[in-house]
Design a protein around this motif. Structure first.
Motif, short mmCIF file in Angstrom:
data_model
loop_
_atom_site.label_atom_id
_atom_site.label_comp_id
_atom_site.label_asym_id
_atom_site.label_seq_id
_atom_site.Cartn_x
_atom_site.Cartn_y
_atom_site.Cartn_z
N GLU A 23 3.29 12.98 -4.62
CA GLU A 23 3.09 12.22 -3.39
C GLU A 23 2.02 12.89 -2.54
OE1 GLU A 23 7.19 10.12 -2.15
OE2 GLU A 23 7.33 12.31 -2.17
N ASP A 24 1.25 12.07 -1.82
CA ASP A 24 0.34 12.56 -0.79
C ASP A 24 0.33 11.53 0.33
OD1 ASP A 24 -1.41 10.52 -1.62
OD2 ASP A 24 -2.52 11.85 -2.94
N ASP A 25 -0.58 11.67 1.28
CA ASP A 25 -0.52 10.77 2.43
C ASP A 25 -1.00 9.35 2.10
OD1 ASP A 25 -3.31 10.87 2.40
OD2 ASP A 25 -3.46 12.17 4.16
N GLY A 26 -1.66 9.18 0.96
CA GLY A 26 -2.03 7.87 0.51
C GLY A 26 -3.23 7.24 1.20
N VAL A 27 -3.81 7.93 2.15
CA VAL A 27 -4.91 7.31 2.92
C VAL A 27 -6.15 8.20 3.04
CG1 VAL A 27 -3.39 5.82 4.25
CG2 VAL A 27 -3.92 8.11 5.10
N TYR A 40 0.85 -1.18 0.00
CA TYR A 40 0.00 0.00 0.00
C TYR A 40 0.89 1.23 0.00
CZ TYR A 40 0.86 -0.87 4.99
OH TYR A 40 1.45 -1.15 6.20
N VAL A 41 0.31 2.39 -0.33
CA VAL A 41 1.08 3.58 -0.66
C VAL A 41 1.98 4.06 0.47
CG1 VAL A 41 0.91 6.02 -1.29
CG2 VAL A 41 -0.58 4.35 -2.39
N ASP A 42 1.46 4.12 1.70
CA ASP A 42 2.24 4.70 2.80
C ASP A 42 2.91 3.64 3.67
OD1 ASP A 42 -0.23 3.83 3.75
OD2 ASP A 42 -0.23 5.26 5.41
N GLU A 43 3.20 2.48 3.11
CA GLU A 43 3.83 1.42 3.88
C GLU A 43 5.26 1.78 4.27
OE1 GLU A 43 4.95 -3.35 3.52
OE2 GLU A 43 3.79 -2.37 1.96
N LYS A 44 6.03 2.35 3.32
CA LYS A 44 7.42 2.72 3.56
C LYS A 44 7.66 4.13 3.01
CE LYS A 44 8.88 -2.11 3.05
NZ LYS A 44 9.70 -3.06 2.24
N PRO A 45 7.07 5.14 3.62
CA PRO A 45 7.13 6.48 3.04
C PRO A 45 8.52 7.08 2.98
CG PRO A 45 6.23 6.56 5.26
CD PRO A 45 6.31 5.11 4.89
N ASP A 46 9.43 6.64 3.86
CA ASP A 46 10.77 7.23 3.88
C ASP A 46 11.80 6.36 3.17
OD1 ASP A 46 10.64 5.19 5.72
OD2 ASP A 46 11.77 6.23 7.28
N ALA A 47 11.37 5.33 2.47
CA ALA A 47 12.31 4.45 1.79
C ALA A 47 13.01 5.20 0.65
CB ALA A 47 11.58 3.23 1.23
N PRO A 48 14.29 4.91 0.40
CA PRO A 48 14.98 5.53 -0.74
C PRO A 48 14.29 5.19 -2.05
CG PRO A 48 16.55 4.43 0.73
CD PRO A 48 15.17 4.01 1.16
N LEU A 49 14.31 6.11 -2.97
CA LEU A 49 13.77 5.87 -4.31
C LEU A 49 14.93 5.84 -5.30
CD1 LEU A 49 10.58 8.12 -4.55
CD2 LEU A 49 10.76 5.72 -3.85
N THR A 50 14.88 4.90 -6.23
CA THR A 50 15.87 4.84 -7.30
C THR A 50 15.27 5.48 -8.54
OG1 THR A 50 16.85 2.80 -6.43
CG2 THR A 50 17.27 3.32 -8.74
N LEU A 51 16.00 6.41 -9.12
CA LEU A 51 15.56 7.12 -10.31
C LEU A 51 16.36 6.63 -11.50
CD1 LEU A 51 15.53 10.71 -8.75
CD2 LEU A 51 13.65 9.05 -8.81
#
Length: 213
Positions: A135-139, A110-121
């Motif tokens: 991005e938003d809060d997802g909920v 689900y969207v906000d499961e790991k909000p602070d995880a690094p993103l690979t671009l």
């Protein structure tokens, strides 16, 4: 998830579409006007389903005006022609437009499961490109009140500079600081082998950052 979520935001804010007929993005190419067995997924990915029983390859037409990477092998194809693309039993042909910037995150449910995880671009070199991460809060329905953020990305092929722009907007629970991993995809680089691979890693706090290829 970050690519799909940003494409979904395009539907809400820009009356866009995630599944796109090729003519929507390439109206100048008459060869795509009646093409019914390929589609764009967002603006960057071209999907060509295999519709022949037992088929393990198919001809894929690549729109004129862009070059295209095979997502799995990294082979670069020129646009404006058809190419034969392998389609083993476990996958269908997916191609990525040169200049595309495609964000990848960890596997989530689900969207906000790991909000602070690094993103690979993944930056597909060969052309200028841009992408806006939404991005938003997802909920909640906070996005209807403007509670969301956007981070613009851009790539300049000539200078080799990748820019992470200043963040605009905010929402409850937004991660103020995060890590972006940047990978410059070149011909021959598979983008499906390891989403943790990166050429650069930067800590982002909402202010613009420039990264040299």
């Amino acid at each position: 998830m970050p690519y799909i979520y940003s494409a979904a935001a395009d539907i809400h804010y820009e009356s866009g579409a995630i599944m796109r007929a090729l003519v929507m993005d390439y109206p100048q190419d008459p060869a795509v006007r009646d093409l019914k067995d390929e589609y764009l997924f967002g603006h960057s990915l071209l999907v060509a389903p295999v519709t022949t029983y037992g088929g393990r390859a198919r001809e894929v037409y690549l729109p004129k005006g862009s070059d295209w990477y095979d997502f799995y092998t990294g082979q670069l194809h020129r646009g404006g022609r058809s190419v034969k693309v392998d389609a083993p039993e476990t996958r269908i042909p997916v191609l990525v437009k040169a200049g595309a910037i495609v964000p990848f995150g960890p596997v989530t449910q689900y969207v906000d499961e790991k909000p602070d995880a690094p993103l690979t671009l993944n930056v597909y070199t060969g052309a200028d490109g841009q992408f806006t991460l939404y991005e938003d809060d997802g909920v909640s329905n906070g996005y209807l009140r403007g509670e969301a953020s956007r981070i613009p990305f851009s790539y300049n092929q000539k200078t080799g500079v990748f820019t992470i722009g200043a963040r605009s907007g905010q929402y409850q629970g937004m991660v103020a600081k995060r890590q972006f991993k940047i990978r410059f995809i070149k011909p021959g680089d598979s983008s499906s082998d390891n989403f943790e691979l990166a050429d650069r890693s930067v800590d982002y706090d909402g202010h613009a950052i420039k990264v040299q290829r």
